[in-house]
Write a protein that holds these residues in place. Sequence first.
Motif, PDB file in Angstrom:
ATOM      1  N   ALA A 111       0.808  -1.226   0.000  1.00 56.03           N
ATOM      2  CA  ALA A 111       0.000   0.000   0.000  1.00 56.03           C
ATOM      3  C   ALA A 111       0.843   1.280   0.000  1.00 56.03           C
ATOM      4  O   ALA A 111       0.493   2.233  -0.685  1.00 56.03           O
ATOM      5  CB  ALA A 111      -0.981  -0.010   1.168  1.00 56.03           C
ATOM      6  N   PRO A 163       4.358   3.753  -4.468  1.00 59.70           N
ATOM      7  CA  PRO A 163       3.745   4.762  -5.333  1.00 59.70           C
ATOM      8  C   PRO A 163       2.574   4.183  -6.143  1.00 59.70           C
ATOM      9  O   PRO A 163       2.553   2.999  -6.477  1.00 59.70           O
ATOM     10  CB  PRO A 163       4.885   5.168  -6.280  1.00 59.70           C
ATOM     11  CG  PRO A 163       6.132   4.707  -5.633  1.00 59.70           C
ATOM     12  CD  PRO A 163       5.777   3.571  -4.740  1.00 59.70           C
ATOM     13  N   ARG A 164       1.636   5.011  -6.466  1.00 65.05           N
ATOM     14  CA  ARG A 164       0.412   4.601  -7.158  1.00 65.05           C
ATOM     15  C   ARG A 164       0.685   3.858  -8.462  1.00 65.05           C
ATOM     16  O   ARG A 164      -0.011   2.906  -8.813  1.00 65.05           O
ATOM     17  CB  ARG A 164      -0.418   5.850  -7.413  1.00 65.05           C
ATOM     18  CG  ARG A 164      -1.832   5.580  -7.695  1.00 65.05           C
ATOM     19  CD  ARG A 164      -2.574   6.900  -7.853  1.00 65.05           C
ATOM     20  NE  ARG A 164      -3.888   6.576  -8.328  1.00 65.05           N
ATOM     21  CZ  ARG A 164      -4.980   6.799  -7.646  1.00 65.05           C
ATOM     22  NH1 ARG A 164      -4.912   7.380  -6.487  1.00 65.05           N
ATOM     23  NH2 ARG A 164      -6.134   6.466  -8.147  1.00 65.05           N
ATOM     24  N   LYS A 165       1.693   4.267  -9.203  1.00 65.67           N
ATOM     25  CA  LYS A 165       1.984   3.662 -10.510  1.00 65.67           C
ATOM     26  C   LYS A 165       3.021   2.547 -10.447  1.00 65.67           C
ATOM     27  O   LYS A 165       3.533   2.122 -11.465  1.00 65.67           O
ATOM     28  CB  LYS A 165       2.440   4.741 -11.483  1.00 65.67           C
ATOM     29  CG  LYS A 165       1.343   5.749 -11.765  1.00 65.67           C
ATOM     30  CD  LYS A 165       1.688   6.654 -12.903  1.00 65.67           C
ATOM     31  CE  LYS A 165       0.553   7.636 -13.058  1.00 65.67           C
ATOM     32  NZ  LYS A 165       0.251   7.945 -14.407  1.00 65.67           N
ATOM     33  N   SER A 166       3.312   2.061  -9.280  1.00 65.73           N
ATOM     34  CA  SER A 166       4.297   0.998  -9.099  1.00 65.73           C
ATOM     35  C   SER A 166       3.818  -0.292  -9.776  1.00 65.73           C
ATOM     36  O   SER A 166       2.676  -0.715  -9.617  1.00 65.73           O
ATOM     37  CB  SER A 166       4.515   0.752  -7.609  1.00 65.73           C
ATOM     38  OG  SER A 166       5.214  -0.443  -7.405  1.00 65.73           O
ATOM     39  N   LYS A 210       2.932  -2.925  -7.177  1.00 61.82           N
ATOM     40  CA  LYS A 210       1.620  -2.670  -6.588  1.00 61.82           C
ATOM     41  C   LYS A 210       0.501  -3.143  -7.523  1.00 61.82           C
ATOM     42  O   LYS A 210      -0.486  -3.735  -7.078  1.00 61.82           O
ATOM     43  CB  LYS A 210       1.454  -1.182  -6.282  1.00 61.82           C
ATOM     44  CG  LYS A 210       0.254  -0.857  -5.448  1.00 61.82           C
ATOM     45  CD  LYS A 210       0.286   0.605  -5.018  1.00 61.82           C
ATOM     46  CE  LYS A 210      -0.772   0.877  -3.968  1.00 61.82           C
ATOM     47  NZ  LYS A 210      -0.647   2.224  -3.421  1.00 61.82           N
TER      48      LYS A 210
END
Length: 137
Positions: free
Chosen positions: A34, A37-40, A43
Amino acid sequence: MSNSGSLFGWLIAAGLFLTLLNYPVKAIYRRWIAPLPRKSRVKAVYGRIQRQVVAQHRFFALFTTAMLITHIVIQLLYRWFSWTGLIAALLMVANGFLGGYGHYVKKKKLSAWFYIHRTVAVLLVAAIIVHLVTNGR
């Protein structure tokens, strides 16, 4: 046919493993994934895996229950009755009812049922280990 009992016992273990993945997959996500980074890429890939594990949790449990029923029938017909197996089976069935209660009646709202559900899962794993160590006696 008597060797099939062992096969179905191990299928129960595999199904239970997949069912129990629900908790560690969510815990790993909260702790390490979580914050990424958002664009990982990690993730994104982990998120897809987590969605599948969480979405299939009850179906893994249903598979495990079907294997349990088959295992019990085969063991009683071709081998022996097992007290440790009975305890493990009762815990598994009780936990299935708790999960169904939480999903269909409580609509996933956290309350005592949820903590009991998790506690019974831990007791179930212990009961299965005892069942295996005592060679199903």
